[in-house]
Write a protein that holds these residues in place. Structure first.
Motif, mmCIF file in Angstrom:
data_model
loop_
_atom_site.group_PDB
_atom_site.id
_atom_site.type_symbol
_atom_site.label_atom_id
_atom_site.label_comp_id
_atom_site.label_asym_id
_atom_site.label_seq_id
_atom_site.Cartn_x
_atom_site.Cartn_y
_atom_site.Cartn_z
ATOM 1 N N VAL A 13 -25.999 29.815 -21.721
ATOM 2 C CA VAL A 13 -25.622 31.168 -21.818
ATOM 3 C C VAL A 13 -24.101 30.898 -21.696
ATOM 4 C CG1 VAL A 13 -25.488 33.596 -21.080
ATOM 5 C CG2 VAL A 13 -27.540 32.259 -21.017
ATOM 6 N N ARG A 14 -23.261 31.085 -22.705
ATOM 7 C CA ARG A 14 -21.792 31.002 -22.758
ATOM 8 C C ARG A 14 -21.102 31.897 -23.545
ATOM 9 N NH1 ARG A 14 -20.045 27.589 -26.369
ATOM 10 N NH2 ARG A 14 -21.831 26.237 -27.699
ATOM 11 N N SER A 19 -16.652 33.780 -31.645
ATOM 12 C CA SER A 19 -16.794 35.179 -31.852
ATOM 13 C C SER A 19 -16.050 36.190 -30.623
ATOM 14 C CB SER A 19 -18.195 35.645 -31.745
ATOM 15 O OG SER A 19 -18.878 35.183 -30.664
ATOM 16 N N GLY A 20 -16.006 35.060 -29.490
ATOM 17 C CA GLY A 20 -15.581 35.674 -28.071
ATOM 18 C C GLY A 20 -16.461 36.577 -27.310
ATOM 19 N N HIS A 24 -26.679 33.710 -25.792
ATOM 20 C CA HIS A 24 -27.762 32.892 -25.228
ATOM 21 C C HIS A 24 -28.346 32.010 -26.429
ATOM 22 C CE1 HIS A 24 -31.392 33.107 -22.785
ATOM 23 N NE2 HIS A 24 -30.935 31.666 -22.713
ATOM 24 N N TYR A 25 -28.032 30.711 -26.270
ATOM 25 C CA TYR A 25 -28.286 29.733 -27.015
ATOM 26 C C TYR A 25 -29.434 28.983 -26.839
ATOM 27 C CZ TYR A 25 -23.207 30.081 -28.355
ATOM 28 O OH TYR A 25 -22.091 30.631 -28.855
ATOM 29 N N ALA A 39 -28.783 31.407 -31.678
ATOM 30 C CA ALA A 39 -27.887 31.894 -30.524
ATOM 31 C C ALA A 39 -28.305 33.377 -30.901
ATOM 32 C CB ALA A 39 -26.471 31.718 -31.011
ATOM 33 N N SER A 40 -28.195 34.286 -29.683
ATOM 34 C CA SER A 40 -28.677 35.547 -29.665
ATOM 35 C C SER A 40 -27.350 35.949 -28.523
ATOM 36 C CB SER A 40 -30.186 35.892 -29.273
ATOM 37 O OG SER A 40 -30.344 37.276 -28.976
ATOM 38 N N GLU A 41 -27.214 37.321 -28.993
ATOM 39 C CA GLU A 41 -26.228 38.006 -27.909
ATOM 40 C C GLU A 41 -26.750 38.561 -26.650
ATOM 41 O OE1 GLU A 41 -22.741 41.453 -28.445
ATOM 42 O OE2 GLU A 41 -23.986 40.830 -30.083
ATOM 43 N N VAL A 42 -26.221 38.216 -25.691
ATOM 44 C CA VAL A 42 -26.970 38.614 -24.485
ATOM 45 C C VAL A 42 -27.051 40.139 -24.308
ATOM 46 C CG1 VAL A 42 -26.432 38.313 -21.894
ATOM 47 C CG2 VAL A 42 -26.226 36.430 -23.221
#
Length: 473
Positions: A13-14, A19-20, A24-25, A39-42
């Protein structure tokens, strides 16, 4: 990716450099070599997880409500018979023995319900039996002519029947109170204390009662016999009448002995004088013989009256009741007694109300009137008056013989009809009385179906009243 390339799952998670946003990878190895990274946005994951949690919570709440309702319905169905058993059992424990439990075949609780029903029925039958026995015992105790007193080991009163209450004039609730406080009789306390220390029956004769004095025989015993004492029971037998009869018997023996001894002693004394004194003059001998003859006549009168009284008392006197004109009989007796009345300077009067017709034995009635007139003349002073009155009193005829003589003391009125009982002993003997006349009168009147009574005041005279069956048209 390095983790995925070696066959493992890589994650991190970074914040993305391009995209800034925080992502969650995940990197997963592929079959045949290579790896795939996604990847998914947290923030999106967090929103999805929150929505999932909300739906799970709602489902859990709905399941809990459904489960609770199902459990309540199940408990109502499964535990209803148990609650009914508990209710009926509590009712039986409180003494209500009419409740019963339903039973059905195949029900696991039916044996328990049947056992409780059987227990309730047995208790009901036993209670009815005990109640019946208690009522029978109460009826027996209340119907007894003896007084019954039951106390426990501490001296508290357990039972006192109505006869005992009558003996001691007791009222109110007595159970549980100390017997010494209730009875207040030191003699009874002594009997019960002696009973508590012995297995033997204690018997005593006591005088009891406050308003009415009685002679009683008390028999007391502890219970149970032997072992630890639970209490004592005392039975009070009223022997007042027996004691009175025994006293009358003793008095009769003493009086009869005295009455017979006096003339016998006089006869014997003068007879010995005649035998041992040949120097007596003819006048002295005649005087002594007259004394012997007088005492012999007195002795014969006593024996005659005793035999007559015995005959009347035993009911062996043959009575032949017929219609008797009491007025005519009284007139005849007044004419016969005129010489004695003139000698003693007494006046006599007679009055009648209605028809003076009685249903009686003429000889017995004549003897009653003769004895009463004889007493009236003996105990009236010169110048006195005797009055006879006859009147109707319902189905009876009432006859009164009243005199203005010396009267009878109040304390002697209750014994005036006893054998050999005299108010003025010296005067009675001097006038030739045997002391049996009124006893004969009483028994004759009772044999004729009547009653006799006396009213008197000392110094003012006496009135004897008796009744007879009246002849009615």
């Amino acid at each position: 990716m390095r983790e995925a390339l070696v066959g493992r799952v890589g994650s991190d998670v970074r914040r993305s450099n391009t995209s800034g946003r925080e992502l969650h990878y995940f990197a997963l190895p592929c079959e045949g070599g290579g790896a795939v990274r996604v990847a998914s946005e947290v923030a999106v994951e967090a929103a999805s997880i929150a929505a999932l949690r909300s739906r799970l919570a709602q489902a859990a709440a709905l399941g809990l409500v459904v489960a609770t309702g199902a459990a309540w319905l199940l408990s109502r169905y499964a535990f209803g018979p148990i609650r009914e058993i508990r209710r009926v059992a509590a009712s039986i424990a409180e003494g209500h023995l009419d409740g019963r439990l339903p039973t059905s075949a195949g029900d696991e609780l039916s044996p328990i319900a049947g056992a409780i029903n059987q227990l309730a029925e047995q208790l009901r039958l036993r209670l009815e039996e005990v109640t019946q026995e208690k009522e029978q015992l109460r009826a027996v105790l209340e119907g007894m002519v003896e007084g019954v007193l039951v106390v426990d080991a501490k001296g508290s009163l357990l039972l006192a029947n109505s006869r005992l209450r009558e003996f001691y004039d007791l009222t109110g609730d007595l159970v549980g109170r100390p017997y010494v406080e209730v009875v207040r009789d030191a003699a009874v306390d002594g009997v019960l204390r002696e009973t508590a220390e012995s297995d033997a029956t204690v018997t005593r004769q006591l005088r009891v009662g406050r308003a009415v004095s009685r002679t009683v025989q008390v028999q007391a015993v502890r219970f149970p016999a032997g072992g630890t004492r639970a209490g004592s029971v005392a039975v009070f037998h009223d022997i007042s009448e027996l004691a009175r009869l025994e006293e009358v018997r003793r008095d009769f023996v003493a009086n009869a002995s005295h009455e017979l001894r006096t003339p016998l002693a006089a006869i014997r004394g003068f007879a010995e004088t005649l035998l041992e004194s040949p120097s007596l003059t003819d006048a002295e001998r005649r005087s002594y013989l007259e004394i012997i003859d007088r005492h012999a006549q007195r002795l014969a009168h006593i024996v005659h009256d005793l035999l007559e009284l015995s005959t009347v008392e035993r009911g062996r006197l043959r009575l032949e009741p017929v219609e008797v004109d009491v007025g005519q009989l009284v007139d005849s007796l007044i004419r016969d007694t005129q010489p004695r009345l003139r000698e003693r300077r007494l006046e006599i009067g007679y009055s009648a109300q209605g028809k003076a017709l009685a249903f009686a034995d003429p000889r017995a009635l004549e003897q009653v009137l003769i004895n009463l007139l004889d007493n009236a003349m003996k105990y009236s002073e010169p110048g006195g008056r005797i009055e006879l009155a006859v009147e109707e009193a319902g189905p009876k005829l009432r006859v009164r013989v009243r005199d203005t003589g010396i009267g009878i003391p109040e304390e002697d009125l209750g014994r005036i009809f006893e054998r050999f009982y005299r108010v003025d002993k010296a005067r009675s003997r001097a006038l030739g009385g045997t002391g049996l006349g009124l006893a004969i009168v009483k028994h004759l009147v009772q044999s004729l179906g009547g009653e006799i009574s006396v009213a008197s005041r000392l110094g003012e005279g006496s009135t004897f009243t008796f009744t007879l069956p009246r002849v009615q048209s």
